[in-house]
Design a protein around this motif. Structure first.
Motif, PDB file in Angstrom:
ATOM      1  N   THR A 196      -6.957  -8.512   2.858  1.00  0.00           N
ATOM      2  CA  THR A 196      -8.322  -9.326   3.035  1.00  0.00           C
ATOM      3  C   THR A 196      -7.947 -11.050   3.257  1.00  0.00           C
ATOM      4  O   THR A 196      -8.597 -11.614   4.154  1.00  0.00           O
ATOM      5  N   VAL A 221      -4.644  -4.611  -0.763  1.00  0.00           N
ATOM      6  CA  VAL A 221      -5.931  -4.886  -0.391  1.00  0.00           C
ATOM      7  C   VAL A 221      -6.286  -6.480  -0.215  1.00  0.00           C
ATOM      8  O   VAL A 221      -7.002  -6.806   0.633  1.00  0.00           O
ATOM      9  N   TRP A 270       0.866  -1.199  -0.145  1.00  0.00           N
ATOM     10  CA  TRP A 270       0.090   0.040   0.052  1.00  0.00           C
ATOM     11  C   TRP A 270       0.824   1.397  -0.148  1.00  0.00           C
ATOM     12  O   TRP A 270       0.455   2.204  -0.787  1.00  0.00           O
TER      13      TRP A 270
END
Length: 204
Positions: A195, A191, A91
């Motif tokens: 997850t 992401v 990220w």
């Protein structure tokens, strides 16, 4: 072991591997973030984790796994935390012109261990080997040849499917060359990795 039983196991196992879960999400995220070679150690770690559960199931060690449940809980949480760490590096990564993904110098063993710990804490893997496998394979008929056949099937099927996911994700990654596209790809990988960590932590 007879052909029909081996075929049934192969189909059941292939479906179990194909269905997206924490392992697939982690492999795809790693390939999106660093390419096929970066994801390969994770595929191998997942494979070794699967083989551990195969041994547990075949040799009747489900009881041992139950008694050592606390150890598996620690491994599961540690694996989820490490996946979150990888998600954060994706990220926050600053894209360069040469590749997508953070920390290209990261040693393969860390990625391997993250795949291994992910599998040990993956409920889908646990359910397949310790609950569903005995309904597909007559474990009372297990012998060295049958165990070798089952092991070979697990290795071949998981490598084909796992590497297939990694290859497709890596190809998608190679389609993006602009800094903006690379930044979006890194965030997508982050992401997906987060997850996967959440699925492991929550036992989904």
């Amino acid at each position: 072991m007879d052909f029909f039983t081996l075929l049934t196991f192969t189909v059941a196992y292939a479906i179990a591997v194909l269905v997206p879960g924490p392992g697939v999400a982690a492999v795809v995220a790693r390939a999106l973030g660093g390419g096929f070679r970066a994801a390969l150690p994770m595929v191998l770690g997942i494979l070794v984790g699967d083989l551990v559960y195969l041994v547990f199931a075949v040799f009747g060690l489900a009881t041992i796994a139950h008694y050592f449940n606390a150890v598996f809980e620690i491994v599961r949480i540690a694996g989820a935390l490490y996946l979150l760490y990888i998600a954060w590096t994706f990220w926050t990564a600053k894209p360069g012109s040469e590749q997508i993904g953070p920390r290209a110098e990261e040693h393969w063993s860390r990625t391997f261990l993250s795949g291994f710990s992910l599998t040990l804490g993956n409920p889908k893997t646990i359910v397949f080997y310790l609950a569903l496998l005995p309904t597909v394979i007559p474990l009372e008929q297990m012998n060295p040849l049958a165990f070798t056949e089952i092991t070979a099937i697990v290795i071949v099927v998981l490598l084909i499917i796992g590497c297939g996911y990694a290859f497709l994700a890596a190809r998608a990654r190679d389609m993006f060359t602009s800094a903006k596209a690379i930044r979006r790809m890194n965030k997508t990988a982050g992401v997906m990795m987060a997850t996967a960590a959440g699925l492991v932590a929550l036992r989904v």
